[in-house]
Motif scaffolding. Structure first.
Motif, mmCIF file in Angstrom:
data_model
loop_
_atom_site.group_PDB
_atom_site.id
_atom_site.type_symbol
_atom_site.label_atom_id
_atom_site.label_comp_id
_atom_site.label_asym_id
_atom_site.label_seq_id
_atom_site.Cartn_x
_atom_site.Cartn_y
_atom_site.Cartn_z
ATOM 1 N N ALA A 176 2.044 39.324 9.244
ATOM 2 C CA ALA A 176 1.337 38.238 9.915
ATOM 3 C C ALA A 176 2.128 36.944 9.891
ATOM 4 N N GLY A 177 2.201 36.278 11.019
ATOM 5 C CA GLY A 177 2.863 34.987 11.116
ATOM 6 C C GLY A 177 1.952 33.855 10.686
ATOM 7 N N PRO A 178 2.480 32.647 10.637
ATOM 8 C CA PRO A 178 1.717 31.498 10.120
ATOM 9 C C PRO A 178 0.546 31.099 11.001
ATOM 10 N N GLN A 179 0.521 31.566 12.260
ATOM 11 C CA GLN A 179 -0.566 31.199 13.150
ATOM 12 C C GLN A 179 -1.820 32.036 12.920
ATOM 13 N N VAL A 180 -1.713 33.082 12.119
ATOM 14 C CA VAL A 180 -2.841 33.978 11.896
ATOM 15 C C VAL A 180 -3.801 33.377 10.880
ATOM 16 N N ASP A 181 -5.099 33.543 11.125
ATOM 17 C CA ASP A 181 -6.147 33.015 10.246
ATOM 18 C C ASP A 181 -5.899 33.484 8.804
ATOM 19 N N ARG A 182 -5.716 32.532 7.886
ATOM 20 C CA ARG A 182 -5.427 32.894 6.498
ATOM 21 C C ARG A 182 -6.592 33.611 5.844
ATOM 22 N N HIS A 183 -7.832 33.301 6.267
ATOM 23 C CA HIS A 183 -8.979 34.014 5.715
ATOM 24 C C HIS A 183 -8.879 35.499 6.040
ATOM 25 N N LEU A 184 -8.453 35.808 7.258
ATOM 26 C CA LEU A 184 -8.309 37.203 7.664
ATOM 27 C C LEU A 184 -7.218 37.896 6.863
#
Length: 349
Positions: free
Chosen positions: A322-330
Motif C-alpha cells: 500500500a502506498g501513502p495515499q491509502v487509508d491508514r485505518h484500512l
C-alpha cells in the motif's frame, strides 16, 4: 472491508513503518494485539453531498432529510449515515462519487445488484432503493435499530454470531446469486509474492519481513498451501467475503450481516474460518471453537489451513504494497487481521 485499487504506488513511506510503530515490530508472538479502528478515514458528512444528489435521494425516500448521523464501522469512502425524515421515517444511506472514489462507487454498484438478489430469509437490511446519476451512487436501506458487535468480543455475543453464521450457510446454499456474476474471492497473495512477478511484489516481499519474519522465512511453503487451496474453497454457498465485527449488527433478538459487495460462491466454512481467525484479537483461542462448530468440526485440517493461508496472503500482500495515499485505518486493519490468520495457521502447523 474495502479492497485497494490496482496500480497504487509503493514508496519507502508506504505504511509498514507506521505498522511497526503502531502495532510493534515483528510478529507479536506472545501477544494477540487488538482490533484497530474500524472506520474509514475518508467518510463524508451528509452536508458534503451535492445538493442535486441529496434531492435525488430525498425523492426516493419520499421526504426531506432533517437529520443525518454518520456511522462507525467499515472502510468505504463517502457517506454512511442514518437519516431521519421530516415525516419521522428513518433509513440508512451510503453513497460515493465515482470521480472522487471510483473503487467505493464500483463496490456500491455491485452491492446494489447483490442486495436485490438476496432472499427475504437472509438477515440483512432490506435495500429500499438505489440512486445512480453516473457519478454519484447511493444505496438506501431500511434502518436496523441495532449496534455493532462489541470489541473485544463478549462471549455471549460471539456465540450468537457463530450460530447466525450456521443459519446463513443453510439459507444461502445453494447460492441465490450466480457465481459467474460474482467472480472469484478476494483471497491469495503468497504465490505472487514468492514469484516476484513485478517490482511492486519485490518491494512488498521486503516489507513482509517487517510484518511477519516467520512468513518471510516460509514464503515458499505458504505459496504451496495457497496454490493447492482450490478443493478447500470449492462449494455452492453464497459467502459474505468480509465477515468481520464491523460488518455485524446486533439487535435484541437478531444478528444482521451488512455490506455485501465482496460476496462470492464457495465452501460454507470459509466465512467462519476468517471470522474465527479475527477473534484471537480479543484474546480468544479460535481452535477449540473450530473443533466444536458444525461448519468446521468435521473438516480435514488441510481445508482450514488452506483458507488461512489464502486469507493471510491477501491481507498482508495488499498491506505491504500500500502506498501513502491509502487509508491508514484500512492498512492497520489488514495487518491485524492478516497476522491473526497467520498466527493461527502457524499454531496449527
Amino acid at each position: 472491508m474495502q479492497a485497494l485499487g490496482k496500480g497504487f504506488a509503493v514508496t519507502r513511506e508506504s505504511g509498514v513503518r507506521g505498522q511497526e510503530a503502531g502495532s510493534g515490530a515483528g510478529e507479536h508472538e506472545a501477544g494477540r494485539g487488538v482490533l484497530p479502528q474500524a472506520t474509514s478515514g475518508s467518510r463524508i458528512a451528509w452536508a458534503a453531498v451535492p445538493e442535486e444528489v441529496v434531492a435525488g435521494i430525498e425523492r426516493l425516500l419520499g421526504g426531506r432529510v432533517v437529520d443525518a448521523v454518520s456511522q462507525p464501522g467499515g472502510f468505504s469512502e463517502g457517506l454512511a449515515a442514518r437519516v431521519r425524515l421530516a415525516s419521522g421515517g428513518r433509513a440508512f444511506v451510503k453513497a460515493a462519487s465515482t470521480s472522487a472514489a471510483p473503487a467505493a462507487a464500483a463496490f456500491h454498484r455491485r452491492e446494489i445488484e447483490i442486495s436485490r438478489r438476496l432472499p427475504r430469509a437472509v438477515p440483512v437490511p432490506r435495500l429500499l432503493d438505489a440512486y445512480d446519476d453516473g457519478d454519484w451512487v447511493a444505496l438506501i436501506f431500511e434502518e436496523i435499530p441495532g449496534r455493532l458487535a462489541a470489541q473485544p468480543w463478549r462471549r455471549d455475543e460471539l456465540d450468537r454470531v457463530l450460530a447466525a453464521v450456521t443459519g446463513l450457510v443453510q439459507v444461502l446454499t445453494p447460492s441465490p446469486v450466480d457465481g459467474e456474476f460474482l467472480g472469484g474471492p478476494r483471497l491469495g497473495g503468497w504465490a505472487a509474492l514468492a514469484k516476484g512477478v513485478s517490482s511492486v511484489e519485490g518491494s512488498a516481499v521486503k516489507r513482509i519481513d517487517a510484518l511477519s519474519p516467520w512468513a518471510a522465512r516460509h514464503l515458499d511453503e505458504l505459496a504451496a498451501l495457497e496454490e493447492g487451496s482450490a478443493p478447500a474453497l470449492a462449494g455452492r454457498t453464497l459467502l459474505h467475503g468480509d465477515l468481520y465485527p464491523f460488518n455485524i449488527m446486533l439487535t435484541a433478538g437478531r444478528v444482521f450481516v451488512v455490506d455485501w459487495p465482496h460476496a462470492w460462491v464457495g465452501a460454507g466454512h470459509c466465512d467462519l474460518v476468517t471470522l474465527l481467525a479475527s477473534v484471537s484479537l480479543s484474546g480468544i483461542d479460535p481452535q477449540p471453537i473450530a473443533e466444536d462448530h458444525p461448519l468446521t468440526r468435521d473438516l480435514d485440517a488441510a481445508q482450514i489451513d488452506a483458507v488461512l493461508a489464502m486469507h493471510s496472503g491477501f491481507l498482508l500482500r495488499i498491506a505491504a504494497s500500500a502506498g501513502p495515499q491509502v487509508d491508514r485505518h484500512l492498512v492497520d486493519m489488514m495487518v491485524a487481521l492478516g497476522r491473526a490468520s497467520l498466527r493461527w495457521l502457524r499454531e496449527r502447523l
